[in-house]
Design a protein around this motif. Structure first.
Motif, mmCIF file in Angstrom:
data_model
loop_
_atom_site.group_PDB
_atom_site.id
_atom_site.type_symbol
_atom_site.label_atom_id
_atom_site.label_comp_id
_atom_site.label_asym_id
_atom_site.label_seq_id
_atom_site.Cartn_x
_atom_site.Cartn_y
_atom_site.Cartn_z
ATOM 1 N N GLN A 130 -21.691 -28.829 -16.441
ATOM 2 C CA GLN A 130 -21.611 -28.284 -15.088
ATOM 3 C C GLN A 130 -21.077 -29.347 -14.123
ATOM 4 O O GLN A 130 -20.245 -29.051 -13.269
ATOM 5 C CB GLN A 130 -22.987 -27.802 -14.610
ATOM 6 C CG GLN A 130 -23.490 -26.578 -15.333
ATOM 7 C CD GLN A 130 -24.925 -26.268 -14.944
ATOM 8 O OE1 GLN A 130 -25.837 -27.061 -15.220
ATOM 9 N NE2 GLN A 130 -25.134 -25.133 -14.309
ATOM 10 N N LEU A 131 -21.553 -30.559 -14.282
ATOM 11 C CA LEU A 131 -21.124 -31.651 -13.405
ATOM 12 C C LEU A 131 -19.635 -31.938 -13.583
ATOM 13 O O LEU A 131 -18.904 -32.131 -12.612
ATOM 14 C CB LEU A 131 -21.957 -32.902 -13.675
ATOM 15 C CG LEU A 131 -23.453 -32.764 -13.395
ATOM 16 C CD1 LEU A 131 -24.209 -33.955 -13.940
ATOM 17 C CD2 LEU A 131 -23.708 -32.569 -11.913
ATOM 18 N N LYS A 132 -19.180 -31.938 -14.828
ATOM 19 C CA LYS A 132 -17.755 -32.156 -15.088
ATOM 20 C C LYS A 132 -16.927 -31.020 -14.493
ATOM 21 O O LYS A 132 -15.832 -31.246 -13.969
ATOM 22 C CB LYS A 132 -17.506 -32.308 -16.586
ATOM 23 C CG LYS A 132 -18.033 -33.626 -17.123
ATOM 24 C CD LYS A 132 -17.818 -33.757 -18.614
ATOM 25 C CE LYS A 132 -18.293 -35.118 -19.101
ATOM 26 N NZ LYS A 132 -18.112 -35.286 -20.551
ATOM 27 N N GLY A 133 -17.451 -29.800 -14.554
ATOM 28 C CA GLY A 133 -16.778 -28.659 -13.926
ATOM 29 C C GLY A 133 -16.696 -28.816 -12.418
ATOM 30 O O GLY A 133 -15.663 -28.503 -11.804
ATOM 31 N N ILE A 134 -17.752 -29.311 -11.820
ATOM 32 C CA ILE A 134 -17.768 -29.557 -10.371
ATOM 33 C C ILE A 134 -16.679 -30.570 -10.009
ATOM 34 O O ILE A 134 -15.957 -30.391 -9.023
ATOM 35 C CB ILE A 134 -19.163 -30.046 -9.906
ATOM 36 C CG1 ILE A 134 -20.175 -28.903 -9.985
ATOM 37 C CG2 ILE A 134 -19.099 -30.641 -8.502
ATOM 38 C CD1 ILE A 134 -21.630 -29.334 -9.834
ATOM 39 N N ILE A 135 -16.555 -31.612 -10.809
ATOM 40 C CA ILE A 135 -15.519 -32.625 -10.542
ATOM 41 C C ILE A 135 -14.129 -31.998 -10.654
ATOM 42 O O ILE A 135 -13.278 -32.197 -9.783
ATOM 43 C CB ILE A 135 -15.661 -33.834 -11.501
ATOM 44 C CG1 ILE A 135 -16.958 -34.586 -11.219
ATOM 45 C CG2 ILE A 135 -14.453 -34.763 -11.355
ATOM 46 C CD1 ILE A 135 -17.302 -35.647 -12.250
#
Length: 187
Positions: A175-180
């Motif tokens: 999810q964090l990588k998607g946010i980035i």
């Protein structure tokens, strides 16, 4: 005659920094610092004056440790891609095992009031300002951006980084990588 210190200051500050990072500034007591650092209250006061002094030294050490990724950003010639890489590098930096701890600076800004410690708040603002300036420098590598747009995008990126820091304590890595990725989609 002054007694020789029975501890390495860098090592005890590293322990204190990790404690502040886990618990926050306000929630960390001098007693907790004593236990974590492995030194007594007298030594803490003699070497660092008070809890604030220990925290300021912790911020200096944090700044030294995060240089591993800020130096990469500083040397980057990849503009926005260099900043995006920094965001991914930050995730790795803020990880302790399988847990993301966020950013020590962001965590502290979220918990203390601006008037509670002007010295600490000034150190936190200085740290954030230095990161923002690296964003500005990298954004300037793109000739198509004007100064006003660069400044606005640097502010946007700081906001995104602060949000990522907080989100890292709640969301999963994918999810964090998607946010980035979304953050940089239209930059």
């Amino acid at each position: 005659m002054a007694r020789k210190k029975q501890y390495n200051e860098t090592e005890v500050i590293d322990k204190a920094m990790r404690l502040f990072w886990r618990n926050g500034y306000e929630s960390t007591s001098v007693r907790m610092l004593e236990k974590e650092m492995g030194i007594n209250q007298f030594s803490i006061y003699a070497s660092f004056k008070n809890k604030e002094g220990v925290f300021l030294e912790s911020i200096k050490l944090y700044n030294t440790q995060i240089k591993a990724i800020t130096n990469t950003l500083e040397k980057s010639n990849n503009g926005v891609e260099g900043i995006k890489d920094y965001f991914f590098d930050f995730l790795d930096f803020s990880r302790e095992g399988a847990i993301f701890k966020g950013c020590l600076v962001t965590n502290t800004v979220n918990e203390i009031k601006e008037d509670s410690s002007p010295v600490i708040m000034a150190a936190l603002k200085r740290f954030s300002s230095n990161i923002r300036e690296l964003f500005v420098r990298n954004l300037k590598q793109d000739d198509l951006r004007d100064e006003k747009e660069i400044e606005a995008q640097a502010d946007y990126l700081m906001n995104a980084l602060l949000g990522l820091s907080i989100s890292s304590k709640v969301f999963k890595e994918e999810q964090l990588k998607g946010i980035i990725r979304i953050t940089f989609l239209h930059l």
